[in-house]
Write an enzyme that holds these catalytic residues in place. Sequence first.
Site, PDB file in Angstrom:
ATOM      1  N   ASP A   1     -47.262 -21.645 -33.534  1.00 36.42           N
ATOM      2  CA  ASP A   1     -46.401 -20.508 -33.182  1.00 36.42           C
ATOM      3  C   ASP A   1     -45.481 -20.907 -32.031  1.00 36.42           C
ATOM      4  O   ASP A   1     -45.780 -21.827 -31.257  1.00 36.42           O
ATOM      5  CB  ASP A   1     -47.231 -19.262 -32.801  1.00 36.42           C
TER       6      ASP A   1
ATOM      7  N   GLU B   1     -51.162 -18.885 -29.931  1.00 37.75           N
ATOM      8  CA  GLU B   1     -51.323 -19.419 -28.575  1.00 37.75           C
ATOM      9  C   GLU B   1     -50.346 -18.721 -27.640  1.00 37.75           C
ATOM     10  O   GLU B   1     -50.668 -18.404 -26.517  1.00 37.75           O
ATOM     11  CB  GLU B   1     -51.071 -20.930 -28.566  1.00 37.75           C
TER      12      GLU B   1
HETATM   13  N1  LIG Z   1     -50.955 -14.604 -23.338  1.00 36.48           N
HETATM   14  C1  LIG Z   1     -52.092 -15.422 -23.475  1.00 36.48           C
HETATM   15  C2  LIG Z   1     -51.781 -16.887 -23.558  1.00 36.48           C
HETATM   16  C3  LIG Z   1     -50.636 -17.332 -22.686  1.00 36.48           C
HETATM   17  C4  LIG Z   1     -50.529 -18.808 -22.613  1.00 36.48           C
HETATM   18  C5  LIG Z   1     -49.352 -19.308 -21.817  1.00 36.48           C
HETATM   19  N2  LIG Z   1     -49.419 -20.742 -21.817  1.00 36.48           N
HETATM   20  C6  LIG Z   1     -48.339 -21.509 -21.705  1.00 36.48           C
HETATM   21  O1  LIG Z   1     -47.219 -21.037 -21.625  1.00 36.48           O
HETATM   22  C7  LIG Z   1     -48.574 -22.991 -21.640  1.00 36.48           C
HETATM   23  C8  LIG Z   1     -47.484 -23.645 -20.887  1.00 36.48           C
HETATM   24  C9  LIG Z   1     -47.887 -24.953 -20.230  1.00 36.48           C
HETATM   25  O2  LIG Z   1     -48.194 -25.899 -20.943  1.00 36.48           O
HETATM   26  O3  LIG Z   1     -47.946 -24.978 -19.002  1.00 36.48           O
HETATM   27  C10 LIG Z   1     -49.364 -18.775 -20.378  1.00 36.48           C
HETATM   28  O4  LIG Z   1     -49.719 -19.504 -19.449  1.00 36.48           O
HETATM   29  O5  LIG Z   1     -48.969 -17.627 -20.178  1.00 36.48           O
HETATM   30  C11 LIG Z   1     -53.057 -15.181 -22.331  1.00 36.48           C
HETATM   31  O6  LIG Z   1     -52.627 -14.687 -21.273  1.00 36.48           O
HETATM   32  O7  LIG Z   1     -54.230 -15.478 -22.507  1.00 36.48           O
HETATM   33 ZN   LIG Z   2     -47.613 -24.507 -26.058  1.00 38.24          ZN
HETATM   34 ZN   LIG Z   3     -45.644 -22.072 -24.799  1.00 36.45          ZN
END
Ligand SMILES: N[C@@H](CCC[C@H](NC(=O)CCC(=O)O)C(=O)O)C(=O)O
Ligand SMILES: [Zn+2]
Ligand SMILES: [Zn+2]
Length: 402
Positions: A92, A157
């Site tokens: 995604d 994800e």
């Molecule tokens: N909304 C979900 C998952 C959110 C995951 C998101 N991760 C990234 O953007 C990875 C970026 C990187 O590699 O540093 C986030 O951190 O918001 C939740 O809150 O569980």
């Molecule tokens: Zn990612």
């Molecule tokens: Zn991401």
Amino acid sequence: MFARNILPTKNFVQQVSLPPVEELQIATLSLSRALIERPSITPNDAGCLNIIENRLTKLGMANERMDFAPVSNLFSSFQSNKPMLAFVGHTDVVPPGDLTSWHTEPFLPIEKNGYLHGRGSVDMKTAVAAMVIALEYFVKLGLKQNVDIGFMLTSDEEGEAVHGIKHVVERLQARGQKVNWALVGEPSSEEKVGDSIKIGRRGSLTASVILKGKQGHVGYPSQIVNPVKQASKLLNKLQHKQWDMPSRFFPATSFQVVKFHCDSGAENISPATAEFVFNMRYSPKQTVEKLQNYIEKKVAKSGLEYQITWKVDAEPFITRRSLIRKVVEQVTSNSVGYKPKLSTAGGTSDGRFLAQMGTQVVEFGLCNKGIHQANEKVLITDLGLLTSMYLKILIQMNGLNA
Ligand SMILES: N[C@@H](CCC[C@H](NC(=O)CCC(=O)O)C(=O)O)C(=O)O
Ligand SMILES: [Zn+2]
Ligand SMILES: [Zn+2]
């Protein structure tokens, strides 16, 4: 170079005749394009997993779809009952956002000036493609497989992340299945491929706060209680607070306001409520309870009636010493000549769900410049480089356990 005592004993990669990086690049580019042209805005997979599933089936892997509508999940392995190294990733992508900011179509892969453009090129369809191609070439080499190789892929994800890898991990745990090592393909690198790998992540805590005041005529301030006054005072304090200091592997805890809302509906009425949402990325120096107690006390001090709703999105985790980390460090330093920085910076990742089941987790992928932005693009030469490094990791992990 590494100190000798932390190097894995033998360099198995040296004993293998590797395919040319250019060949790996062509194959990875082609699969990346096929994935990018599918508009898989979270949690929609848009057919990406079918493409991968078909290719993994041809390698003799057993595929299990662990979908949880509308989320698509794929778990694949050779079912060899050996310790498992799993490639972890997501198909995604985040929405393209403002289309007028894009110079190309987000879901039309375009090669221009040495770059592959498109949504998901950085995060992380190219890394998923690199994993598949690396495994295809590993199987072609015909080496003995001393570890089982798995794939754990999801289309959830970027969104809620509740029915994605978390769900797959729960299904594996329910049947007593272990994943020993996980290689997450999130774009961990900064300037050059392999200059930084993630060995953990901070926790994530979100709260929504409603402060209740008394609405009234702005011309009669003594008759009103404007909650914005208290909210701004409070936010000023929380935004400027040094929550803790950075430690060896973790950045300091951060506090960010992500929403602020107050609206009385007219220019001469003060609002009855002020609402804001904040998100904290917290280091292991904190606990959720500690942060909640501190903030609740400060909110109560405003003297206003209030309501706080908390959501713990992620617990912090770290993989300290591990075989997979040693192997990734060895492969990067032998391939590109530098040792990666060990980092836990950035967002959270699906690595947290694997860490909870005792898996040793390392994240290694392309450069994260432009992640989630308009005009996402990757250097095409980096695709071959990443695939060759994933292939070397597979060779080394299988040799090490001989
Ligand atoms: N909304 C979900 C998952 C959110 C995951 C998101 N991760 C990234 O953007 C990875 C970026 C990187 O590699 O540093 C986030 O951190 O918001 C939740 O809150 O569980
Ligand atoms: Zn990612
Ligand atoms: Zn991401």
